[in-house]
Design a protein around this motif. Structure first.
Motif, PDB file in Angstrom:
ATOM      1  N   ASP A 218       0.824  -1.211   0.000  1.00 29.48           N
ATOM      2  CA  ASP A 218       0.000   0.000   0.000  1.00 29.48           C
ATOM      3  C   ASP A 218       0.857   1.259   0.000  1.00 29.48           C
ATOM      4  OD1 ASP A 218      -2.263  -1.575   0.062  1.00 29.48           O
ATOM      5  OD2 ASP A 218      -2.384  -1.542   2.248  1.00 29.48           O
ATOM      6  N   ALA A 219       1.945   1.237   0.768  1.00 23.31           N
ATOM      7  CA  ALA A 219       2.832   2.400   0.813  1.00 23.31           C
ATOM      8  C   ALA A 219       3.497   2.629  -0.540  1.00 23.31           C
ATOM      9  CB  ALA A 219       3.886   2.206   1.898  1.00 23.31           C
ATOM     10  N   LEU A 220       3.952   1.569  -1.181  1.00 25.31           N
ATOM     11  CA  LEU A 220       4.561   1.712  -2.512  1.00 25.31           C
ATOM     12  C   LEU A 220       3.552   2.200  -3.538  1.00 25.31           C
ATOM     13  CD1 LEU A 220       6.867  -1.421  -2.692  1.00 25.31           C
ATOM     14  CD2 LEU A 220       7.554   0.961  -2.630  1.00 25.31           C
ATOM     15  N   TRP A 221       2.318   1.706  -3.466  1.00 30.96           N
ATOM     16  CA  TRP A 221       1.272   2.157  -4.378  1.00 30.96           C
ATOM     17  C   TRP A 221       1.029   3.660  -4.202  1.00 30.96           C
ATOM     18  CZ3 TRP A 221      -1.237   0.422  -8.489  1.00 30.96           C
ATOM     19  CH2 TRP A 221      -2.404   1.080  -8.881  1.00 30.96           C
ATOM     20  N   ALA A 222       0.975   4.107  -2.948  1.00 32.34           N
ATOM     21  CA  ALA A 222       0.750   5.528  -2.677  1.00 32.34           C
ATOM     22  C   ALA A 222       1.918   6.365  -3.195  1.00 32.34           C
ATOM     23  CB  ALA A 222       0.560   5.754  -1.179  1.00 32.34           C
ATOM     24  N   TYR A 223       3.143   5.888  -3.013  1.00 29.40           N
ATOM     25  CA  TYR A 223       4.315   6.637  -3.475  1.00 29.40           C
ATOM     26  C   TYR A 223       4.346   6.717  -4.999  1.00 29.40           C
ATOM     27  CZ  TYR A 223       9.113   7.909  -4.479  1.00 29.40           C
ATOM     28  OH  TYR A 223      10.215   8.529  -4.973  1.00 29.40           O
ATOM     29  N   ARG A 224       4.057   5.610  -5.653  1.00 30.91           N
ATOM     30  CA  ARG A 224       4.159   5.564  -7.113  1.00 30.91           C
ATOM     31  C   ARG A 224       3.047   6.332  -7.811  1.00 30.91           C
ATOM     32  NH1 ARG A 224       5.512  -0.798  -6.901  1.00 30.91           N
ATOM     33  NH2 ARG A 224       7.739  -0.584  -6.422  1.00 30.91           N
ATOM     34  N   THR A 225       1.943   6.535  -7.144  1.00 29.31           N
ATOM     35  CA  THR A 225       0.838   7.248  -7.777  1.00 29.31           C
ATOM     36  C   THR A 225       0.734   8.704  -7.347  1.00 29.31           C
ATOM     37  OG1 THR A 225      -0.671   6.445  -6.073  1.00 29.31           O
ATOM     38  CG2 THR A 225      -0.535   5.167  -8.113  1.00 29.31           C
ATOM     39  N   ALA A 226       1.607   9.138  -6.420  1.00 25.25           N
ATOM     40  CA  ALA A 226       1.574  10.526  -5.941  1.00 25.25           C
ATOM     41  C   ALA A 226       2.297  11.438  -6.930  1.00 25.25           C
ATOM     42  CB  ALA A 226       2.226  10.615  -4.567  1.00 25.25           C
ATOM     43  N   TYR A 227       1.828  12.660  -7.036  1.00 26.64           N
ATOM     44  CA  TYR A 227       2.415  13.657  -7.933  1.00 26.64           C
ATOM     45  C   TYR A 227       3.760  14.115  -7.393  1.00 26.64           C
ATOM     46  CZ  TYR A 227       2.857  17.966 -10.633  1.00 26.64           C
ATOM     47  OH  TYR A 227       3.311  18.966 -11.459  1.00 26.64           O
ATOM     48  N   LYS A 228       4.796  14.108  -8.219  1.00 24.34           N
ATOM     49  CA  LYS A 228       6.141  14.549  -7.837  1.00 24.34           C
ATOM     50  C   LYS A 228       6.453  15.858  -8.554  1.00 24.34           C
ATOM     51  CE  LYS A 228       6.821  10.656  -5.716  1.00 24.34           C
ATOM     52  NZ  LYS A 228       6.030  10.557  -4.551  1.00 24.34           N
ATOM     53  N   THR A 229       6.769  16.892  -7.799  1.00 23.15           N
ATOM     54  CA  THR A 229       7.034  18.215  -8.365  1.00 23.15           C
ATOM     55  C   THR A 229       8.237  18.254  -9.301  1.00 23.15           C
ATOM     56  OG1 THR A 229       6.046  19.224  -6.414  1.00 23.15           O
ATOM     57  CG2 THR A 229       7.433  20.634  -7.772  1.00 23.15           C
ATOM     58  N   PRO A 230       9.378  17.630  -8.957  1.00 27.30           N
ATOM     59  CA  PRO A 230      10.535  17.744  -9.855  1.00 27.30           C
ATOM     60  C   PRO A 230      10.297  17.214 -11.259  1.00 27.30           C
ATOM     61  CG  PRO A 230      11.239  16.915  -7.736  1.00 27.30           C
ATOM     62  CD  PRO A 230       9.746  16.955  -7.718  1.00 27.30           C
TER      63      PRO A 230
ATOM     64  N   GLY B 138       7.123  16.662 -12.525  1.00 26.49           N
ATOM     65  CA  GLY B 138       5.870  17.210 -13.035  1.00 26.49           C
ATOM     66  C   GLY B 138       4.774  16.195 -13.252  1.00 26.49           C
ATOM     67  N   ARG B 139       4.894  15.018 -12.700  1.00 22.18           N
ATOM     68  CA  ARG B 139       3.863  13.981 -12.811  1.00 22.18           C
ATOM     69  C   ARG B 139       4.172  12.876 -11.813  1.00 22.18           C
ATOM     70  NH1 ARG B 139       2.646  13.209 -17.716  1.00 22.18           N
ATOM     71  NH2 ARG B 139       3.534  15.148 -18.370  1.00 22.18           N
ATOM     72  N   SER B 140       3.381  11.823 -11.796  1.00 28.81           N
ATOM     73  CA  SER B 140       3.641  10.709 -10.885  1.00 28.81           C
ATOM     74  C   SER B 140       4.557   9.696 -11.568  1.00 28.81           C
ATOM     75  CB  SER B 140       2.325  10.032 -10.487  1.00 28.81           C
ATOM     76  OG  SER B 140       1.776   9.356 -11.596  1.00 28.81           O
ATOM     77  N   PRO B 141       5.306   8.908 -10.785  1.00 25.36           N
ATOM     78  CA  PRO B 141       6.127   7.872 -11.401  1.00 25.36           C
ATOM     79  C   PRO B 141       5.315   6.865 -12.211  1.00 25.36           C
ATOM     80  CG  PRO B 141       6.831   8.224  -9.151  1.00 25.36           C
ATOM     81  CD  PRO B 141       5.580   9.035  -9.361  1.00 25.36           C
ATOM     82  N   TYR B 142       4.089   6.591 -11.789  1.00 26.22           N
ATOM     83  CA  TYR B 142       3.224   5.679 -12.528  1.00 26.22           C
ATOM     84  C   TYR B 142       2.941   6.215 -13.928  1.00 26.22           C
ATOM     85  CZ  TYR B 142      -0.728   2.602 -13.521  1.00 26.22           C
ATOM     86  OH  TYR B 142      -1.560   1.674 -14.078  1.00 26.22           O
ATOM     87  N   SER B 143       2.580   7.489 -14.006  1.00 26.51           N
ATOM     88  CA  SER B 143       2.268   8.048 -15.326  1.00 26.51           C
ATOM     89  C   SER B 143       3.517   8.188 -16.180  1.00 26.51           C
ATOM     90  CB  SER B 143       1.575   9.400 -15.177  1.00 26.51           C
ATOM     91  OG  SER B 143       2.458  10.348 -14.622  1.00 26.51           O
ATOM     92  N   LEU B 144       4.673   8.298 -15.557  1.00 24.34           N
ATOM     93  CA  LEU B 144       5.922   8.363 -16.306  1.00 24.34           C
ATOM     94  C   LEU B 144       6.225   7.021 -16.972  1.00 24.34           C
ATOM     95  CD1 LEU B 144       8.235  10.289 -16.919  1.00 24.34           C
ATOM     96  CD2 LEU B 144       9.405   9.388 -14.932  1.00 24.34           C
ATOM     97  N   ILE B 145       5.878   5.929 -16.299  1.00 28.02           N
ATOM     98  CA  ILE B 145       6.145   4.598 -16.859  1.00 28.02           C
ATOM     99  C   ILE B 145       5.064   4.186 -17.853  1.00 28.02           C
ATOM    100  CG2 ILE B 145       6.290   2.145 -16.282  1.00 28.02           C
ATOM    101  CD1 ILE B 145       7.667   3.007 -13.700  1.00 28.02           C
ATOM    102  N   TYR B 146       3.807   4.374 -17.477  1.00 23.08           N
ATOM    103  CA  TYR B 146       2.709   3.865 -18.297  1.00 23.08           C
ATOM    104  C   TYR B 146       2.076   4.904 -19.212  1.00 23.08           C
ATOM    105  CZ  TYR B 146       3.231  -0.094 -15.224  1.00 23.08           C
ATOM    106  OH  TYR B 146       3.738  -1.149 -14.536  1.00 23.08           O
ATOM    107  N   GLY B 147       2.395   6.168 -19.022  1.00 20.85           N
ATOM    108  CA  GLY B 147       1.897   7.198 -19.920  1.00 20.85           C
ATOM    109  C   GLY B 147       0.470   7.625 -19.679  1.00 20.85           C
ATOM    110  N   LYS B 148      -0.124   7.235 -18.580  1.00 21.85           N
ATOM    111  CA  LYS B 148      -1.488   7.643 -18.272  1.00 21.85           C
ATOM    112  C   LYS B 148      -1.674   7.659 -16.773  1.00 21.85           C
ATOM    113  CE  LYS B 148      -2.778   2.950 -19.368  1.00 21.85           C
ATOM    114  NZ  LYS B 148      -3.493   2.139 -20.315  1.00 21.85           N
TER     115      LYS B 148
ATOM    116  N   ASP C 104       9.753  15.237 -21.416  1.00 17.44           N
ATOM    117  CA  ASP C 104       9.265  16.408 -20.673  1.00 17.44           C
ATOM    118  C   ASP C 104       9.592  16.274 -19.183  1.00 17.44           C
ATOM    119  OD1 ASP C 104       7.858  18.858 -20.322  1.00 17.44           O
ATOM    120  OD2 ASP C 104       6.146  17.701 -19.575  1.00 17.44           O
ATOM    121  N   ALA C 105       9.418  15.072 -18.636  1.00 18.80           N
ATOM    122  CA  ALA C 105       9.745  14.845 -17.223  1.00 18.80           C
ATOM    123  C   ALA C 105      11.241  14.998 -16.981  1.00 18.80           C
ATOM    124  CB  ALA C 105       9.286  13.457 -16.794  1.00 18.80           C
TER     125      ALA C 105
END
Length: 185
Positions: A14-26, A28-38, A81-82
């Motif tokens: 659960d903690a990893l899921w929350a970290y990977r789906t949270a928005y990261k300022t540096p 400009g998106r979440s790590p999940y969207s960086l890998i999967y594109g959505k 872009d990221a």
């Protein structure tokens, strides 16, 4: 977690899921969207969207292939872009950090004070963190400085732990300093 903290392994997913789906300022998106594109969707939403996609594309293989190629190209643009956002963020952070650094230039023969980092563990109420004045014997490359104490013992320290000692500057004889008057130019 419970009070004994023994169930941390159950909470790790659960903690990893929350970290990977949270928005990261540096980036400009979440790590999940960086890998999967959505954006990330919950399993129920995915099941519904999968049915919608099959119905929308009407099971045409060529259309699905073109859509997938477009998604891959878009994902590559998102990653670039990221990367650019992360680079700009690091540059700004470095500039902010470098702006606050005061340059220290020591010469042979200068009197310096050494910061006592061990005092952090057991600080005295009014103890000074700077130890006795030392003489600079040699300035080495990469910020290392060789010091000599009053007994003649030499040792090398990092230049960041030093500051100039101004107590050895003498006042000219016959002049007096009044603390409430501004300094004379």
């Amino acid at each position: 977690m419970n009070s004994s903290r023994k169930d941390w392994s159950e909470k790790l997913d659960d903690a990893l899921w929350a970290y990977r789906t949270a928005y990261k300022t540096p980036i400009g998106r979440s790590p999940y969207s960086l890998i999967y594109g959505k954006a990330c969707h919950l399993p129920l939403e995915l099941e519904y969207r999968a049915r919608w996609a099959i119905k929308y594309l009407n099971m045409e293989l060529s259309t699905a292939q073109e859509k997938r190629e477009m998604d891959l190209h878009e994902l590559e643009e998102i990653r670039l872009d990221a990367y650019e956002s992360s680079r700009i963020y690091k540059e700004r952070t470095k500039a902010f950090h470098d702006k606050r650094i005061t340059p220290k230039d020591f010469k042979e023969g200068d009197d310096v004070l050494l910061y006592n980092s061990r005092l952090k563990l057991f600080p005295g109420k009014l103890k000074c963190r700077w130890s006795e004045p030392f003489k600079v014997k040699e300035v080495l490359p990469y910020g290392a400085i060789t010091l000599v104490n009053n007994n003649g013992a030499e040792f090398t320290v990092n230049g960041h732990r030093l500051k100039k000692y101004m107590g050895s500057q003498s006042i000219e004889e016959g002049s007096s300093i009044r603390l409430h008057d501004p300094p004379q130019a």
